[in-house]
Design an enzyme around this catalytic site. Structure first.
Site, PDB file in Angstrom:
ATOM      1  N   ARG A 180       0.796  -1.714   0.044  1.00 36.55           N
ATOM      2  CA  ARG A 180      -0.535   0.303  -0.077  1.00 36.55           C
ATOM      3  C   ARG A 180       0.823   0.827  -0.100  1.00 36.55           C
ATOM      4  NH1 ARG A 180      -2.610  -3.733  -1.236  1.00 36.55           N
ATOM      5  NH2 ARG A 180      -4.815  -4.384  -0.839  1.00 36.55           N
ATOM      6  N   SER A 229     -11.831   0.546   2.163  1.00 39.04           N
ATOM      7  CA  SER A 229     -10.556   0.199   3.242  1.00 39.04           C
ATOM      8  C   SER A 229      -9.998   1.047   4.314  1.00 39.04           C
ATOM      9  CB  SER A 229     -10.005  -0.973   3.442  1.00 39.04           C
ATOM     10  OG  SER A 229     -10.108  -1.888   3.160  1.00 39.04           O
ATOM     11  N   GLU A 299      -5.604   3.787   5.664  1.00 42.40           N
ATOM     12  CA  GLU A 299      -5.544   3.832   4.562  1.00 42.40           C
ATOM     13  C   GLU A 299      -6.182   4.578   3.742  1.00 42.40           C
ATOM     14  OE1 GLU A 299      -6.503   0.090   1.445  1.00 42.40           O
ATOM     15  OE2 GLU A 299      -5.994  -0.432   3.278  1.00 42.40           O
TER      16      GLU A 299
END
Length: 318
Positions: A180, A229, A299
């Site tokens: 990520r 998310s 996130e």
């Protein structure tokens, strides 16, 4: 400075710019959370050349921020100072096949459309994009992934403009991908990228895409005002498991709550402010830290200024 004043201060600098300039643009109309304050000045360039012209003309001291389709974004209630750039679908949303196994996609292209283009081209390895609610620019920046595949596995090269409007082409290695995350300079604005897949049968690709879609519809609140998310998965666990163990499934702050269906999703179900949403997220982080010692990382990208008297401290100041 008000957006109209900022625009006026730029005077003739932007006389050759062809894109749309909107002062005090409501970011709540852009983000999927439908919350947050305005952008001081929103610029939607006509194409890459127009964006380069704008960047070259813009004074260095004016901050610049790039946003995509707003799916993974929380804009704070005090708004965003300086210029927010949002790439248009017309100028940056195209996809084309350029080789036997390669596709070139603009960074405003929705991830789901890249998956569809790969299906049409008979290229495997793109099915995971069918379930990611974002655009290619964000996928490149955060190494988006799902169903065991990440963006870094498909990227060949990325084209970008720097703060002065100069063109850069970065290889996969130069993007510095990790979970990520990419190490590419935050000053670079991605405009397009080349992706590589592998030959696959249409039936095989479609079956994988259907599996992704079924999973999303079954376990995620895809029809709510959400940002996807909320937290990254910690090492050795899943964010939703830690949120659930800390007793935060369904937890509410103001007009926002953690989804009962998938407790790593925040939901705006009652005209939540950005303060409500960020406060909810930090409350969850604090409770998970207390329960398991894990410091969950956001996130969702949070940006802009807090409203006066409504600052949210990390872990609520713990």
């Amino acid at each position: 400075m008000a957006g109209a004043d900022l625009l006026a201060s730029l005077g003739d600098r932007l006389e050759t710019v062809r894109g749309r300039l909107t002062p005090d643009a409501g970011m709540d109309k852009i983000t999927w959370f439908r919350a947050g304050g305005p952008a001081e000045l929103l610029f939607q360039p006509a194409d890459e050349a127009d964006l380069a012209t704008f960047l070259a003309a813009l004074p260095e001291e004016i901050p610049v921020l790039v946003v995509g389709i707003g799916s993974n974004l929380l804009v704070r209630d005090g708004g965003v100072p300086g210029v927010v750039i949002r790439l248009s679908a017309k100028g940056f949303g195209q996809v084309e096949r350029i080789g036997e196994r390669t596709l070139r996609a603009g960074t405003a292209l929705p991830d789901k459309r890249l998956a569809a283009a790969a299906l049409e081209a008979g290229l495997g390895g793109f099915h995971f994009y069918h379930g990611i609610p974002g655009a290619i620019g964000g996928a490149l920046r955060m190494n988006a992934g799902a169903n065991g595949v990440e963006t870094c596995e498909r990227v060949v090269e990325v084209r970008a403009l720097d703060r002065q409007g100069a063109v850069h082409v970065l290889t996969n290695e130069e993007m510095g991908y990790a979970y990520r995350h990419s190490a590419a300079s935050r000053d670079l604005i991605f405009t397009s990228a080349v992706f590589e897949g592998y030959p696959a049968e249409e039936a095989e690709i479609r079956a994988k895409m259907d599996e992704v879609q079924h999973h999303r519809e079954t376990v995620q609140p895809i029809r709510e005002k959400t940002g996807g998310s909320t937290f990254k998965n910690p090492v050795g666990s899943s964010a939703w498991k830690e949120v659930d163990k800390a007793g935060c499934r369904g937890l509410r702050v103001g007009g926002a709550h953690m989804s009962e269906l998938h407790c790593n999703f925040m939901i705006n179900d009652a005209s939540a402010t950005a303060y409500d949403l960020e406060c909810l997220g930090e409350t969850v982080r604090a409770r998970v830290l207390e329960a398991s010692g894990i410091r969950l990382e956001w996130e969702i990208k949070r940006l802009g200024r807090f409203r006066d008297g409504a600052v949210v401290e990390p872990f609520l100041g713990n």
